[in-house]
Design an enzyme around this catalytic site. Structure first.
Site, PDB file in Angstrom:
ATOM      1  CG  MET A  89     -57.478-114.928 -55.522  1.00 56.63           C
ATOM      2  SD  MET A  89     -59.102-115.740 -55.511  1.00 56.63           S
ATOM      3  CE  MET A  89     -59.823-114.995 -54.065  1.00 56.63           C
ATOM      4  NE  ARG A  90     -55.259-108.683 -62.693  1.00 53.04           N
ATOM      5  CZ  ARG A  90     -54.474-108.004 -63.514  1.00 53.04           C
ATOM      6  NH1 ARG A  90     -53.224-108.364 -63.699  1.00 53.04           N
ATOM      7  NH2 ARG A  90     -54.951-106.969 -64.161  1.00 53.04           N
ATOM      8  CG  LEU A  92     -60.159-113.477 -65.865  1.00 51.19           C
ATOM      9  CD1 LEU A  92     -60.761-114.869 -66.065  1.00 51.19           C
ATOM     10  CD2 LEU A  92     -58.761-113.398 -66.475  1.00 51.19           C
ATOM     11  CG  HIS A 108     -66.637-119.094 -55.202  1.00 52.97           C
ATOM     12  ND1 HIS A 108     -65.757-118.047 -55.009  1.00 52.97           N
ATOM     13  CD2 HIS A 108     -67.677-118.877 -54.354  1.00 52.97           C
ATOM     14  CE1 HIS A 108     -66.249-117.228 -54.092  1.00 52.97           C
ATOM     15  NE2 HIS A 108     -67.410-117.710 -53.669  1.00 52.97           N
ATOM     16  CB  VAL A 143     -67.157-111.737 -59.467  1.00 53.10           C
ATOM     17  CG1 VAL A 143     -66.418-112.559 -58.415  1.00 53.10           C
ATOM     18  CG2 VAL A 143     -66.276-110.623 -59.970  1.00 53.10           C
ATOM     19  CB  ALA A 172     -65.455-130.625 -50.575  1.00 53.52           C
TER      20      ALA A 172
END
Ligand code: GAR
Length: 218
Positions: A89-90, A92, A108, A143, A172
């Site tokens: 969750m950062r 890059l 995601h 993102v 899933a």
């Protein structure tokens, strides 16, 4: 053939990491999890790596560039062929993204390009969509963007709240991520612009996740 060495970046719970660990436990799976890197020392996912005896590192650098430099060193030392973001969750560093272009994937919990970023299930409910799901894609600078490898569709049900929808999407995710990593490890993915082709056709497990594809297959 030697299994592909995968490096997994996490920030939290690590349930997708666990799905990949479980898949790789099958000797027929063409990839092995060679290193797990967390940007948080308290990520519960680190215990999953420990339990599976997978080398794991915490890189708690607060600067984006410093994190990227340290992660890059670890990944190269471990001879990694694919980086998989699993609840990482950062943001890059863009040079890191460029260095691992076409060799870094992310999962995601939405049908991208809808609802990137934070709280995608909340975004889906607010938009009133009837279907959401999850996406595995190659990583690009923006993102949650990049060429899409596989998606699974999850219907939104009356009475869903964020947690309920997230829980069904997660089921899933745990199927589609190991599948996408397998396709990469088998060298079956071709990228042309934003589109990813799968050599040998769409595998039956993707059809199972998206039943409407069955008619395309036959
Ligand atoms: C998963 O739902 C993953 O798709 C999401 O975070 C969760 C991590 O769960 N990732 C993103 O939202 C990336 N933008 P996990 O730690 O149990 O795998």
């Amino acid at each position: 053939m030697e299994p592909l060495k995968v490096g997994i970046l996490i920030s939290g719970r690590g349930s997708n990491l666990q799905a990949l660990i479980d898949a790789a436990a099958d000797p027929a799976y063409p990839a092995e999890i060679a290193i797990v890197i967390s940007n948080r020392a308290d990520a519960p996912g680190l215990d999953r790596a420990k339990a599976a005896k997978i080398p794991h590192r915490v890189i708690a650098e607060s600067g984006r560039r410093a994190f990227a430099a340290a992660a890059d060193r670890e990944l190269r030392a471990a001879n990694i062929g694919l980086v998989a973001l699993a609840g990482f969750m950062r943001l890059l560093d863009s040079d890191f993204v460029a260095a691992w272009r076409d060799r870094m994937v992310n999962i995601h919990p939405s049908l991208l390009p809808a609802f990137p970023g934070l709280h995608p299930q909340r975004q889906a409910l607010a938009a009133g969509v009837k279907f959401s799901g999850c996406t595995v894609h190659f990583v690009r600078a923006e993102v949650d963007s990049g060429p899409i490898i596989a998606q699974a569709v999850v219907p939104v049900e009356d009475g869903d709240d964020e947690d309920r929808l997230a829980a069904r999407i997660l089921v899933a995710e745990h199927r589609v991520y190991p599948l996408a990593v397998r396709l990469f490890a088998e060298g079956r993915l071709g990228i042309s612009g934003n589109r990813v082709s799968v050599a040998g056709g769409v595998p039956p497990d993707i059809v199972a996740l998206n039943p409407t594809l069955a008619s395309v297959e036959s």
